[in-house]
Write a protein that holds these residues in place. Structure first.
Motif, PDB file in Angstrom:
ATOM      1  N   ILE A 129       9.044  -9.102  -8.735  1.00  0.00           N
ATOM      2  CA  ILE A 129      10.006  -9.099  -9.065  1.00  0.00           C
ATOM      3  C   ILE A 129       9.256  -7.922 -10.117  1.00  0.00           C
ATOM      4  N   LEU A 130       7.986  -8.945 -10.992  1.00  0.00           N
ATOM      5  CA  LEU A 130       7.190  -8.405 -11.291  1.00  0.00           C
ATOM      6  C   LEU A 130       6.030  -7.192 -11.398  1.00  0.00           C
ATOM      7  N   MET A 131       6.300  -7.186  -9.770  1.00  0.00           N
ATOM      8  CA  MET A 131       5.258  -6.529  -8.964  1.00  0.00           C
ATOM      9  C   MET A 131       5.893  -4.969  -9.169  1.00  0.00           C
ATOM     10  N   PHE A 132       7.501  -5.334  -8.704  1.00  0.00           N
ATOM     11  CA  PHE A 132       8.237  -4.361  -8.749  1.00  0.00           C
ATOM     12  C   PHE A 132       9.509  -4.420  -9.040  1.00  0.00           C
ATOM     13  N   PRO A 133       9.756  -3.917 -10.416  1.00  0.00           N
ATOM     14  CA  PRO A 133      11.049  -4.291 -10.234  1.00  0.00           C
ATOM     15  C   PRO A 133      12.299  -3.150 -10.141  1.00  0.00           C
ATOM     16  N   GLY A 134      12.230  -2.472  -9.987  1.00  0.00           N
ATOM     17  CA  GLY A 134      13.197  -1.827  -8.961  1.00  0.00           C
ATOM     18  C   GLY A 134      13.382  -2.380  -7.766  1.00  0.00           C
ATOM     19  N   ILE A 135      12.972  -3.162  -7.293  1.00  0.00           N
ATOM     20  CA  ILE A 135      13.236  -4.551  -5.988  1.00  0.00           C
ATOM     21  C   ILE A 135      14.893  -5.079  -5.898  1.00  0.00           C
ATOM     22  N   ILE A 136      15.159  -5.777  -6.857  1.00  0.00           N
ATOM     23  CA  ILE A 136      16.346  -6.168  -7.116  1.00  0.00           C
ATOM     24  C   ILE A 136      16.848  -5.158  -6.747  1.00  0.00           C
ATOM     25  N   LEU A 148      -4.331   0.026  -4.786  1.00  0.00           N
ATOM     26  CA  LEU A 148      -3.985  -0.901  -5.738  1.00  0.00           C
ATOM     27  C   LEU A 148      -2.902  -1.856  -4.962  1.00  0.00           C
ATOM     28  N   GLY A 149      -2.024  -1.619  -4.124  1.00  0.00           N
ATOM     29  CA  GLY A 149      -1.235  -3.078  -3.263  1.00  0.00           C
ATOM     30  C   GLY A 149      -2.254  -3.115  -1.947  1.00  0.00           C
ATOM     31  N   HIS A 150      -4.188  -3.070  -2.267  1.00  0.00           N
ATOM     32  CA  HIS A 150      -4.724  -4.557  -1.237  1.00  0.00           C
ATOM     33  C   HIS A 150      -4.522  -5.268  -2.270  1.00  0.00           C
ATOM     34  N   VAL A 151      -4.591  -5.150  -3.208  1.00  0.00           N
ATOM     35  CA  VAL A 151      -5.422  -5.997  -4.804  1.00  0.00           C
ATOM     36  C   VAL A 151      -3.898  -6.955  -4.545  1.00  0.00           C
ATOM     37  N   MET A 152      -2.956  -6.426  -5.232  1.00  0.00           N
ATOM     38  CA  MET A 152      -2.073  -6.819  -5.453  1.00  0.00           C
ATOM     39  C   MET A 152      -1.435  -7.495  -4.049  1.00  0.00           C
ATOM     40  N   PHE A 153      -1.600  -7.428  -3.479  1.00  0.00           N
ATOM     41  CA  PHE A 153      -1.326  -8.261  -1.906  1.00  0.00           C
ATOM     42  C   PHE A 153      -1.778  -9.142  -2.367  1.00  0.00           C
ATOM     43  N   VAL A 174       1.373  -0.964   0.061  1.00  0.00           N
ATOM     44  CA  VAL A 174       0.234  -0.102   0.081  1.00  0.00           C
ATOM     45  C   VAL A 174       0.650   1.166   0.509  1.00  0.00           C
ATOM     46  N   ALA A 175       1.811   1.309   0.518  1.00  0.00           N
ATOM     47  CA  ALA A 175       2.282   2.546   1.072  1.00  0.00           C
ATOM     48  C   ALA A 175       3.314   2.826  -0.626  1.00  0.00           C
ATOM     49  N   GLN A 176       3.901   1.640  -1.449  1.00  0.00           N
ATOM     50  CA  GLN A 176       4.238   2.090  -2.520  1.00  0.00           C
ATOM     51  C   GLN A 176       3.075   2.144  -3.846  1.00  0.00           C
ATOM     52  N   LEU A 177       1.868   1.779  -3.718  1.00  0.00           N
ATOM     53  CA  LEU A 177       1.511   1.417  -4.510  1.00  0.00           C
ATOM     54  C   LEU A 177      -0.477   1.829  -4.816  1.00  0.00           C
ATOM     55  N   GLY A 178      -0.570   2.725  -3.048  1.00  0.00           N
ATOM     56  CA  GLY A 178      -1.468   3.468  -2.464  1.00  0.00           C
ATOM     57  C   GLY A 178      -2.996   1.832  -2.612  1.00  0.00           C
TER      58      GLY A 178
END
Length: 209
Positions: free
Chosen positions: A195-202, A91-96, A85-89
């Protein structure tokens, strides 16, 4: 406190409550185990039993199994939804929810393939999806301390490596009745989806060291 979780972390709250509630119900009504457990033999022969992939992730063998999984989910599931949620607002609930549900399904596919001809094999528990949650969380916080057996502290990234090695070994060699394939593929699913959801995570992961 309850209102805080329901309002701010609704997906984790629903998963937590539903898993505990249905597991306790089955403890008191064991005839439901046969109706809700994963049964690869049935699923491979009749797709109408595909719902077992989902229901088997909401029930547990016994109190120890349930408590261990729910403690892990409490510490990392709620935290991961908050991170999303902090990263995506919103939409973060949905992605979780997507991560948890997809991991629940994909973590069982190897088990279904491996035991599709074994009528006597059953499996249950949320461990595959919870492994995905844990490994996703570790990508965001690799230096978090995890306490093995509630006593031995290990950096999360080191625990993750040891966990994967053990799961690979146990999947091939262990006869303890634990579905190590679900643990392994759940963890890998958590890594890949994050990694797919957050490309910068690596880069974030590497930058923590």
């Amino acid at each position: 406190m309850l209102a805080y979780y329901l309002f701010n972390l609704p997906v984790a709250s629903v998963i937590f409550a539903l898993t505990i509630g249905l597991s306790i119900y089955v403890f008191a009504n064991p005839q439901w185990y046969g109706k809700l457990m994963l049964h690869p033999y049935s699923i491979s022969r009749d797709k109408k039993y595909a719902y077992l992939i989902f229901t088997s992730g909401l029930i547990h063998k016994d109190w120890m199994h349930l408590i261990f999984n729910m403690i892990t989910f409490y510490y990392f599931g709620f935290g991961l939804e908050a991170i999303f949620v902090a990263q995506l607002g919103v939409l973060g609930h949905v992605m979780f929810a997507v991560l948890y549900i997809v991991a629940l399904v994909l973590s069982d596919i190897p088990t279904i393939m491996r035991h599709k001809d074994n009528y006597g094999y059953h499996s249950l528990g949320a461990s595959g999806a919870i492994s995905a949650v844990l490994f996703s969380y570790i990508l965001f916080n690799p230096l978090t301390k995890l306490y093995i057996f509630f006593a031995l502290p290990l950096p999360a990234f080191l625990f993750a490596g040891l966990y994967l090695v053990y799961c690979i070994w146990a999947s091939k060699n262990s006869n303890d009745g634990i579905n190590h394939d679900a643990h392994l593929f759940g963890a890998l699913t958590g890594l890949v989806l994050t990694i797919l959801m957050f490309p910068g995570i690596i880069n974030h992961f590497i930058g923590q060291f």
